[in-house]
Write a protein that holds these residues in place. Sequence first.
Motif, PDB file in Angstrom:
ATOM      1  N   PHE A 112       0.828  -1.211   0.000  1.00 32.82           N
ATOM      2  CA  PHE A 112       0.000   0.000   0.000  1.00 32.82           C
ATOM      3  C   PHE A 112       0.858   1.255   0.000  1.00 32.82           C
ATOM      4  O   PHE A 112       0.583   2.221  -0.723  1.00 32.82           O
ATOM      5  N   ALA A 113       1.894   1.248   0.848  1.00 35.74           N
ATOM      6  CA  ALA A 113       2.767   2.413   0.953  1.00 35.74           C
ATOM      7  C   ALA A 113       3.536   2.641  -0.344  1.00 35.74           C
ATOM      8  O   ALA A 113       3.709   3.784  -0.791  1.00 35.74           O
ATOM      9  N   ARG A 114       4.001   1.558  -0.951  1.00 34.12           N
ATOM     10  CA  ARG A 114       4.734   1.673  -2.214  1.00 34.12           C
ATOM     11  C   ARG A 114       3.822   2.210  -3.314  1.00 34.12           C
ATOM     12  O   ARG A 114       4.212   3.076  -4.115  1.00 34.12           O
ATOM     13  N   ALA A 115       2.585   1.701  -3.347  1.00 31.23           N
ATOM     14  CA  ALA A 115       1.627   2.169  -4.349  1.00 31.23           C
ATOM     15  C   ALA A 115       1.323   3.648  -4.157  1.00 31.23           C
ATOM     16  O   ALA A 115       1.168   4.395  -5.129  1.00 31.23           O
ATOM     17  N   TYR A 116       1.267   4.090  -2.902  1.00 33.21           N
ATOM     18  CA  TYR A 116       1.017   5.507  -2.629  1.00 33.21           C
ATOM     19  C   TYR A 116       2.124   6.374  -3.210  1.00 33.21           C
ATOM     20  O   TYR A 116       1.860   7.419  -3.821  1.00 33.21           O
ATOM     21  N   ALA A 209       3.488  10.032   9.788  1.00 36.87           N
ATOM     22  CA  ALA A 209       3.739  10.549   8.442  1.00 36.87           C
ATOM     23  C   ALA A 209       2.487  10.426   7.579  1.00 36.87           C
ATOM     24  O   ALA A 209       2.193  11.313   6.756  1.00 36.87           O
ATOM     25  N   THR A 210       1.740   9.340   7.769  1.00 36.81           N
ATOM     26  CA  THR A 210       0.490   9.157   7.023  1.00 36.81           C
ATOM     27  C   THR A 210      -0.540  10.184   7.452  1.00 36.81           C
ATOM     28  O   THR A 210      -1.234  10.788   6.609  1.00 36.81           O
ATOM     29  N   ASP A 211      -0.666  10.410   8.761  1.00 32.66           N
ATOM     30  CA  ASP A 211      -1.594  11.429   9.269  1.00 32.66           C
ATOM     31  C   ASP A 211      -1.283  12.794   8.661  1.00 32.66           C
ATOM     32  O   ASP A 211      -2.183  13.524   8.213  1.00 32.66           O
ATOM     33  N   LEU A 238      -4.813   6.527   1.403  1.00 36.41           N
ATOM     34  CA  LEU A 238      -4.075   6.779   2.636  1.00 36.41           C
ATOM     35  C   LEU A 238      -4.859   6.341   3.862  1.00 36.41           C
ATOM     36  O   LEU A 238      -4.287   5.799   4.819  1.00 36.41           O
ATOM     37  N   GLU A 239      -6.156   6.572   3.863  1.00 34.55           N
ATOM     38  CA  GLU A 239      -6.964   6.149   4.998  1.00 34.55           C
ATOM     39  C   GLU A 239      -7.010   4.616   5.076  1.00 34.55           C
ATOM     40  O   GLU A 239      -6.975   4.037   6.157  1.00 34.55           O
ATOM     41  N   GLY A 240      -7.073   3.964   3.913  1.00 31.65           N
ATOM     42  CA  GLY A 240      -6.997   2.506   3.894  1.00 31.65           C
ATOM     43  C   GLY A 240      -5.668   2.026   4.452  1.00 31.65           C
ATOM     44  O   GLY A 240      -5.607   1.053   5.209  1.00 31.65           O
ATOM     45  N   LEU A 241      -4.585   2.713   4.080  1.00 28.37           N
ATOM     46  CA  LEU A 241      -3.257   2.372   4.586  1.00 28.37           C
ATOM     47  C   LEU A 241      -3.200   2.553   6.103  1.00 28.37           C
ATOM     48  O   LEU A 241      -2.670   1.700   6.822  1.00 28.37           O
ATOM     49  N   ARG A 242      -3.736   3.645   6.575  1.00 24.94           N
ATOM     50  CA  ARG A 242      -3.766   3.920   8.016  1.00 24.94           C
ATOM     51  C   ARG A 242      -4.444   2.781   8.775  1.00 24.94           C
ATOM     52  O   ARG A 242      -3.942   2.289   9.783  1.00 24.94           O
ATOM     53  N   ASN A 243      -5.599   2.358   8.287  1.00 25.98           N
ATOM     54  CA  ASN A 243      -6.344   1.283   8.935  1.00 25.98           C
ATOM     55  C   ASN A 243      -5.547  -0.017   8.958  1.00 25.98           C
ATOM     56  O   ASN A 243      -5.520  -0.736   9.963  1.00 25.98           O
ATOM     57  N   LYS A 244      -4.885  -0.312   7.839  1.00 29.24           N
ATOM     58  CA  LYS A 244      -4.141  -1.567   7.738  1.00 29.24           C
ATOM     59  C   LYS A 244      -2.912  -1.567   8.652  1.00 29.24           C
ATOM     60  O   LYS A 244      -2.570  -2.596   9.252  1.00 29.24           O
ATOM     61  N   VAL A 245      -2.235  -0.428   8.759  1.00 31.30           N
ATOM     62  CA  VAL A 245      -1.068  -0.348   9.641  1.00 31.30           C
ATOM     63  C   VAL A 245      -1.502  -0.499  11.103  1.00 31.30           C
ATOM     64  O   VAL A 245      -0.855  -1.203  11.894  1.00 31.30           O
ATOM     65  N   GLU A 246      -2.601   0.146  11.460  1.00 34.71           N
ATOM     66  CA  GLU A 246      -3.088   0.044  12.837  1.00 34.71           C
ATOM     67  C   GLU A 246      -3.529  -1.384  13.166  1.00 34.71           C
ATOM     68  O   GLU A 246      -3.386  -1.837  14.306  1.00 34.71           O
ATOM     69  N   ASN A 247      -4.055  -2.095  12.180  1.00 34.92           N
ATOM     70  CA  ASN A 247      -4.445  -3.491  12.397  1.00 34.92           C
ATOM     71  C   ASN A 247      -3.223  -4.405  12.492  1.00 34.92           C
ATOM     72  O   ASN A 247      -3.191  -5.346  13.292  1.00 34.92           O
ATOM     73  N   ALA A 248      -2.215  -4.125  11.652  1.00 32.51           N
ATOM     74  CA  ALA A 248      -1.003  -4.958  11.650  1.00 32.51           C
ATOM     75  C   ALA A 248      -0.125  -4.698  12.865  1.00 32.51           C
ATOM     76  O   ALA A 248       0.564  -5.607  13.347  1.00 32.51           O
TER      77      ALA A 248
END
Length: 267
Positions: A112-116, A209-211, A238-248
């Motif tokens: 996700f981060a790379r795609a961003y 950094a995402t925020d 970015l919001e999808g990325l945020r959710n996934k990082v918080e879950n991981a």
Amino acid sequence: MDRQKLRKLSRDKNLISGIYNYCDRWCERCPFTSRCMNFAMSEEEFSDPETRDIRNEAFWRKFAETLHATLEFVKETARESGIDLDAVDVDDEAEERRIEEELAESHEVCRFARAYGTMVDDWFKAARDLFEEQPEDPSGMDPATSIVQPETGEDRDTLQDALEVVRWYQHFIYVKLMRAVRGELEDGDEMVEEFPKDSDGSAKVALIATDRSIAAWGRIRNYFPFRSQDIVKMLVHLEGLRNKVENAFPNARAFVRPGFDKIDLNS
């Protein structure tokens, strides 16, 4: 720097031990340069860092104010469009196949981060005409190829600040998440519980950094209403990325970075 100066710095009680381990390396925008040994060692001219720190703290406070409103906008837009932010995925299958060659790079948050990072490059390439020198009076210009003055009254300096934030963190998020994932794979559950995981610290810096990137795009959107659709896609990603990082990394937000974060003694 000579040994005498180094010894003097090492005895300076004002410096916070290890503060540079979980920072974003953006010294020009850091509110703690006056308390960082790494900064002191790298600066030949240590000119009034405390004044710089106060100015930078105010800078980031403004972006924090923008973050909440932008996140609410993203969530509302996603609901209206029937988008599940937890189910958003990367469409580029070729990119996925290449990334999946290595275990760490195939992790969902890293993809996700790379795609961003690629999305940001694509946006700036598509919008390069918008950043060419423009007349003071934009009347009569095609609004699709000009910068609009926001109703909020923000000036061009605000736009430039937001663009700098986006560019600084564009690839930084991916780098920090790669470190977080590698750390998690290496350490697993072997870490002693009372000691925080370095992987959580790296994930927290990536989340911050995402925020800040979300807040920056929220500001940029005000200047380019005719490019809003592209920016919304960026925000949803970015919001999808945020959710996934918080879950991981469920403990990442609670990680206490030396100097930057305060310990809640009531918890």
